[in-house]
Design an enzyme around this catalytic site. Structure first.
Site, PDB file in Angstrom:
ATOM      1  N   GLY A  39      10.828 -25.788 -66.614  1.00  0.00           N
ATOM      2  CA  GLY A  39      11.726 -24.599 -65.942  1.00  0.00           C
ATOM      3  C   GLY A  39      11.249 -24.243 -64.609  1.00  0.00           C
ATOM      4  O   GLY A  39      11.689 -24.561 -63.543  1.00  0.00           O
ATOM      5  N   ARG A  40      10.283 -23.238 -64.650  1.00  0.00           N
ATOM      6  CA  ARG A  40       9.589 -22.773 -63.401  1.00  0.00           C
ATOM      7  C   ARG A  40       9.214 -23.843 -62.456  1.00  0.00           C
ATOM      8  O   ARG A  40       9.249 -23.820 -61.138  1.00  0.00           O
ATOM      9  CB  ARG A  40       8.685 -21.584 -63.572  1.00  0.00           C
ATOM     10  CG  ARG A  40       9.269 -20.504 -64.158  1.00  0.00           C
ATOM     11  CD  ARG A  40       8.359 -19.358 -64.574  1.00  0.00           C
ATOM     12  NE  ARG A  40       8.669 -18.127 -65.145  1.00  0.00           N
ATOM     13  CZ  ARG A  40       8.733 -18.048 -66.527  1.00  0.00           C
ATOM     14  NH1 ARG A  40       8.465 -19.329 -67.220  1.00  0.00           N
ATOM     15  NH2 ARG A  40       9.003 -17.017 -67.164  1.00  0.00           N
TER      16      ARG A  40
ATOM     17  N   HIS B  94      12.557 -19.413 -74.109  1.00  0.00           N
ATOM     18  CA  HIS B  94      13.248 -19.188 -72.751  1.00  0.00           C
ATOM     19  C   HIS B  94      12.037 -18.732 -71.669  1.00  0.00           C
ATOM     20  O   HIS B  94      12.158 -18.143 -70.707  1.00  0.00           O
ATOM     21  CB  HIS B  94      13.990 -17.850 -72.859  1.00  0.00           C
ATOM     22  CG  HIS B  94      15.483 -17.855 -72.294  1.00  0.00           C
ATOM     23  ND1 HIS B  94      16.398 -18.190 -72.791  1.00  0.00           N
ATOM     24  CD2 HIS B  94      15.769 -17.764 -70.789  1.00  0.00           C
ATOM     25  CE1 HIS B  94      17.484 -18.319 -72.031  1.00  0.00           C
ATOM     26  NE2 HIS B  94      16.984 -17.869 -70.617  1.00  0.00           N
TER      27      HIS B  94
ATOM     28  N   SER C  90      11.899 -23.337 -77.838  1.00  0.00           N
ATOM     29  CA  SER C  90      11.910 -22.480 -76.793  1.00  0.00           C
ATOM     30  C   SER C  90      11.717 -21.183 -77.038  1.00  0.00           C
ATOM     31  O   SER C  90      12.399 -20.735 -77.893  1.00  0.00           O
ATOM     32  CB  SER C  90      12.796 -22.994 -75.757  1.00  0.00           C
ATOM     33  OG  SER C  90      13.091 -22.127 -74.618  1.00  0.00           O
TER      34      SER C  90
ATOM     35  N   TYR D 127      26.300 -20.689 -72.242  1.00  0.00           N
ATOM     36  CA  TYR D 127      26.263 -19.296 -72.858  1.00  0.00           C
ATOM     37  C   TYR D 127      27.566 -19.193 -72.952  1.00  0.00           C
ATOM     38  O   TYR D 127      28.463 -19.348 -72.142  1.00  0.00           O
ATOM     39  CB  TYR D 127      25.757 -18.478 -71.395  1.00  0.00           C
ATOM     40  CG  TYR D 127      24.152 -18.475 -71.140  1.00  0.00           C
ATOM     41  CD1 TYR D 127      23.302 -18.655 -72.341  1.00  0.00           C
ATOM     42  CD2 TYR D 127      23.909 -18.520 -70.051  1.00  0.00           C
ATOM     43  CE1 TYR D 127      21.951 -18.563 -72.174  1.00  0.00           C
ATOM     44  CE2 TYR D 127      22.594 -18.359 -69.570  1.00  0.00           C
ATOM     45  CZ  TYR D 127      21.494 -18.514 -70.909  1.00  0.00           C
ATOM     46  OH  TYR D 127      20.153 -18.568 -70.256  1.00  0.00           O
TER      47      TYR D 127
ATOM     48  N   THR E  51      22.236 -22.520 -76.127  1.00  0.00           N
ATOM     49  CA  THR E  51      20.877 -21.482 -75.984  1.00  0.00           C
ATOM     50  C   THR E  51      21.270 -20.262 -77.025  1.00  0.00           C
ATOM     51  O   THR E  51      22.306 -19.352 -77.032  1.00  0.00           O
ATOM     52  CB  THR E  51      20.856 -21.266 -74.769  1.00  0.00           C
ATOM     53  OG1 THR E  51      20.518 -22.349 -73.846  1.00  0.00           O
ATOM     54  CG2 THR E  51      19.361 -20.096 -74.569  1.00  0.00           C
TER      55      THR E  51
ATOM     56  N   LYS F 271      19.115 -24.803 -78.371  1.00  0.00           N
ATOM     57  CA  LYS F 271      17.998 -24.567 -77.544  1.00  0.00           C
ATOM     58  C   LYS F 271      17.455 -22.837 -77.793  1.00  0.00           C
ATOM     59  O   LYS F 271      18.408 -22.007 -77.759  1.00  0.00           O
ATOM     60  CB  LYS F 271      18.198 -24.453 -76.086  1.00  0.00           C
ATOM     61  CG  LYS F 271      17.035 -23.855 -75.041  1.00  0.00           C
ATOM     62  CD  LYS F 271      17.243 -24.237 -73.544  1.00  0.00           C
ATOM     63  CE  LYS F 271      16.602 -23.946 -72.488  1.00  0.00           C
ATOM     64  NZ  LYS F 271      16.343 -22.575 -72.485  1.00  0.00           N
TER      65      LYS F 271
ATOM     66  N   SER G 277      22.879 -25.501 -66.747  1.00  0.00           N
ATOM     67  CA  SER G 277      23.203 -24.427 -67.048  1.00  0.00           C
ATOM     68  C   SER G 277      24.614 -23.964 -66.825  1.00  0.00           C
ATOM     69  O   SER G 277      25.215 -24.234 -65.784  1.00  0.00           O
ATOM     70  CB  SER G 277      22.437 -23.288 -66.600  1.00  0.00           C
ATOM     71  OG  SER G 277      22.715 -21.956 -66.581  1.00  0.00           O
TER      72      SER G 277
END
Ligand SMILES: Cc1cc2nc3c(=O)[nH]c(=O)nc-3n(C[C@H](O)[C@H](O)[C@H](O)COP(=O)(O)O)c2cc1C
Length: 361
Positions: free
Chosen positions: A293-294, A239, A237, A135, A161, A215, A112
């Site tokens: 992710g998590r 997010h 996704s 971003y 994204t 994404k 990221s």
């Protein structure tokens, strides 16, 4: 730090419990939370829990190949570390630690643009397979500079994204007064992200040869436009339920998007993937790669780089067992026929994939 005994974790549940103990309350809420009512977070799990398996038997599964390819390169699992901003609040070393874990185990990392220690230093931390996520916080020249830096530093693809036209209200963070240091930087220039349109996608494809990932695609309509623009990867996704509340679960929209893309781009997916069986479901539906992710953050939060590696080892074990019990020896043999709709057996929630947790964190 935290390194010595990651191999003592025998289940993913123990890793989640250890992360809960180690990660400070502010970053914990940031990590697990979603937008507003967190309905999208629960729907991600709901969509996975609403699929049952249809196993086939007596098919000689003595040799199972759980490896895959990622943009043409062999990887140990069809799994990628999803981009995480502010990872440095969860684990010492931030993205560099994720890079080391990714290299040690053998799965790719998507970095990221809002994660420390930044593009160059993360790339220098490990010889891993990596792609870069941006971003947009500046004009076209600003973006082009990131593309150049990504290329120069061995990133294999570039990702916009596209589900962040506005930053959502994450109520756990707001209520807990958790001030994210990286948000101050992110707010600056946020209008550029809000102003993105398909024009920038066209411009990227006309100008750059680094493969492009979008994404945050969540509908057939946008997947079709992405394909028309020659996008290389449609990354389904929402997010992790952290942006638009009251969306559909990623796995629920995956089949129609795969159908619409017609093999003209790779389809990746993330959102609620926490167990080996979850990953197998996405592959059976036709996804090429699953982002975590998590789950990756929980491994890092529990025990740093060894914790992430252990998380991936346990995920691999679950995937291999699942494949064998379905009667297949590789992902190529998986089809939607291995799945059937079924009512969820328990109420889906952020951590309902771990029923043995002493308390739901
Ligand atoms: C703590 C955290 C930070 C995130 N930061 C980013 C980010 O910087 N860029 C991005 O595209 N997605 C970001 N995401 C979304 C993830 O890349 C991914 O889409 C999502 O976590 C997948 O759902 P899962 O957490 O249920 O696996 C973040 C997610 C989390 C949990």
């Amino acid at each position: 730090m935290n390194a010595p005994h990651a191999e003592e974790f025998l289940t993913l549940t123990e890793i989640v419990a250890a992360a809960r103990r180690k990660v400070a309350p502010g970053p914990w809420s940031y990590l697990v939370g979603g937008a507003e009512t967190e309905t999208t977070v629960r729907r991600n799990r709901m969509a996975l829990d609403s699929l049952a398996f249809r196993p086939r038997v007596l098919r000689d599964v003595s040799k199972i190949d759980s490896t895959s390819t990622f943009l043409g390169t062999k990887v140990r699992l069809p799994v990628m570390l999803a981009p995480i901003g502010g990872l440095e609040s969860i684990v010492e070393g931030g993205a560099a630690s994720a890079a080391r874990g990714s290299a040690q185990f053998g799965v790719p990392q998507m970095l990221s643009s809002v994660c420390q220690p930044g593009l160059e230093q993360t790339a220098a931390a490990a010889d891993n397979l990596r792609v870069f996520q941006l971003y947009v916080r500046g004009d076209d020249a600003w973006t082009d500079d990131f593309v150049r830096r990504a290329k120069d530093n061995g990133f294999r693809a570039f990702c916009f994204t596209v589900d962040v036209a506005a930053y959502s209200r994450r109520e756990r963070d707001i209520v807990g007064r958790f001030i994210k240091p990286w948000r101050a930087r992110a707010i600056e220039g946020a209008a550029f992200q809000a102003g993105l349109s398909w024009d920038q996608v066209k411009r990227y494809k006309d100008k750059h040869d680094l493969p492009l990932i979008l994404k945050g695609i969540a509908t057939v309509e946008d997947a079709e436009i992405a394909v028309q623009h020659g996008v290389d990867v449609v990354y389904v996704s929402n997010h992790g339920g952290r942006q638009l509340d009251h969306g559909l679960g990623s796995t629920a929209v995956l089949p129609e998007i795969i159908k619409a893309v017609k093999g003209k781009a790779e389809v990746w997916v993330d959102g609620g993937y926490l167990r080996g069986s979850d990953v197998v479901k996405a592959l059976a539906l036709g996804a090429k790669t699953v982002g975590i992710g998590r789950l990756a953050c929980l491994g890092l939060g529990a025990a740093g780089v060894p914790g992430l590696v252990r998380t991936l080892e346990l995920l691999e074990d679950e995937i291999r067992i699942c494949l064998g019990l379905l009667g297949v020896t590789s992902y190529a043999e998986l089809t939607p026929q291995h799945l059937a709709p079924a009512p969820p057996a328990n109420l889906p929630d952020t951590f309902s994939a771990f029923p043995l947790l002493p308390t739901q964190p």
